[in-house]
Design a protein around this motif. Structure first.
Motif: not given
Ligand code: GLY
Length: 462
Positions: A220-224, A244-247, A266-267
């Motif tokens: 499952p994708v972790i995108l947070t 920040l976005i961690l994918v 970074p966003v």
């Protein structure tokens, strides 16, 4: 699937490691989601894929250790299958495609096993993890459900791990494909993220890329925007400038080999100074760990070395203090790096985890630590040529854990809790690549994925 002789040779190699009796390999069944005919996407058992390659439900195989033969159990499609599913291969065609010596209807499997039991021959099976296969083993072999795990064959588990740990050239080629699709997923996220979007928009976009290459996501994708939550599958947050976005996402190829890559970006179109400082620590830990991942090196040592780099970086920022060797030995760094550096990867993203993590990652001489942080290291043993591993250090600021440790007065010789307040809402950064261990050194698999600050910012601005 690969050519038939590959599977025949794998089975021969497995059987040569076992004494007597038979090996029972169970494929997976369709798995209902909310009613019988509405199923999750079918995923074959990885051990079945490794030794038979057949990617269909309702299959099993008996490998006869003494005769050196394989019998495939399944069903021939009838007109109803054809009406609903189209043309399907016959059982004999499936047996031929994996070079099985014979085949029989699935309904004959229980009596075949009863005959083996009557003859007093050993039945080796792997630890079952799905409910339907547990029930079958319980019914066919009269083993209480609660005792099935313990009754699984340790020599079979060890034989499978010995073989599947070392990836062949055709497997590496599949893993390259997985990473190259995964690269498209990560680059798409980096290019398309915008303030005001929901995490779910990006998560759906990259999952679609995996599916559009005929495969799936490997997990499952972790995108947070809350990267400090390690396995965060919530995608309901709206992206905001400064976050920040961690994918952490990977594709699974049509042949089921996995990619597992993490990037953090970074966003906004640029990292802040504070984000850059933490990012550079993680990047240094990742690049140094890849270089240290050589054949013969215990992965435990690489993990501890990454922990020291993280602790040293935090000491420079005034967040950690004192003797860093002592701090890492005591586990103080695990406040910021509470997981392991990596794991094996192949047909499973955590390769062969169903066989038992300690069999895969540890040895009789090297036992898993019980220390917080280190106990989550899935792979500790010495690396060998042919292994494919993930290298995934991270640095996280978990407010609840910080508050707990502070209230307990934990590691006050090594942690400057006052300085830590400036990072309370930072989130987390993880950077991860998949690395093939060769006799000539470690090789990062696949086309390069943007990783340095300059590369990531260039994509954010493109
Ligand atoms: N990438 C997810 C995991 O390793 O658990």
């Amino acid at each position: 699937m690969f050519g038939p002789t590959i599977y025949q040779e794998r089975r021969k190699a497995l059987l040569s490691r076992l004494d007597h009796g038979i090996v029972l390999l169970l494929g997976n069944e369709e798995s209902p989601k909310n009613y019988h005919d509405n199923t999750y996407r079918f995923r074959q058992d990885s051990n079945f894929l490794y030794f038979l390659g057949l990617d269909k439900p309702h299959l099993a195989a008996i490998l006869d250790i003494d005769a050196g033969t394989a019998t495939l159990y399944g069903t021939d499609p009838d007109i109803n299958h054809v009406i609903w599913m189209g043309d399907l291969p016959s059982l004999a065609e499936m047996a031929a495609s994996t070079a099985a010596e014979s085949s029989a209807d699935f309904s004959e499997l229980p009596s075949a096993l009863a005959d083996v039991q009557k003859a007093g021959r050993k039945i080796h099976f792997l630890p079952p993890y799905r409910g339907d296969n547990k029930i079958r083993l319980h019914q066919w072999l009269q083993i209480p459900l609660s005792e099935l795990g313990g009754a699984a064959s340790v020599p079979l588990v060890q034989g499978v791990i010995q073989l599947a740990s070392s990836k062949s050239e055709e497997e590496i080629a599949e893993m390259e494909k997985a990473i190259n699709i995964t690269r498209l997923m990560h680059h798409a996220a980096m290019q398309q993220a915008r303030p005001g979007m929901k995490e779910a928009e990006l998560a759906g976009l990259i999952e679609g890329i995996a599916l559009s290459h005929e495969g799936d996501v490997a997990y499952p994708v972790i995108l947070t925007v809350n990267g400090q939550i390690l396995h965060n599958h919530y995608h309901g947050n709206v992206l905001q400038e400064g976050q920040l976005i961690l994918v952490d996402a990977g594709a699974e190829t049509v042949n089921h080999y996995a990619g597992d890559i993490t990037r953090t970006f970074p966003v906004s179109t640029q990292f802040t100074t504070q984000q850059k400082e933490i990012y550079e620590i993680v990047l240094k830990a990742e690049q140094d760990s890849i270089a240290k991942s050589t054949a013969g090196t215990p992965y435990l040592d690489v993990h501890l070395s990454a922990a020291k780099i993280i602790a040293a970086g935090l000491k420079e920022l005034g967040v950690m203090k004192g003797d860093l060797d002592e701090a890492v030995a005591a586990g103080a760094h695990a406040l910021f790096f509470p997981h392991g550096l990596g794991h094996m990867i192949g047909l499973d993203v955590h390769d062969m985890e169903d066989l038992g993590e300690d069999y895969v990652g540890y040895t009789d001489e090297l036992k898993r630590s019980s220390q917080f942080g280190l106990r989550s290291l899935r792979l500790g043993r010495a690396l060998e040529p042919g292994f494919v591993i993930t290298v995934e250090p991270g640095l996280y600021f978990i407010p609840q854990l910080i508050d707990l440790w502070r209230s307990e007065g934990k590691f006050t010789d090594f942690i400057n809790y006052d300085a830590l307040e400036a990072y309370r809402s930072f989130g987390g950064i993880r950077i991860e690549d998949n690395v093939w261990i060769t006799a000539d050194g470690p090789k990062v698999i696949g086309e390069p994925i943007a990783k340095t600050i300059a590369e990531v910012e260039a994509l954010r601005q493109s």
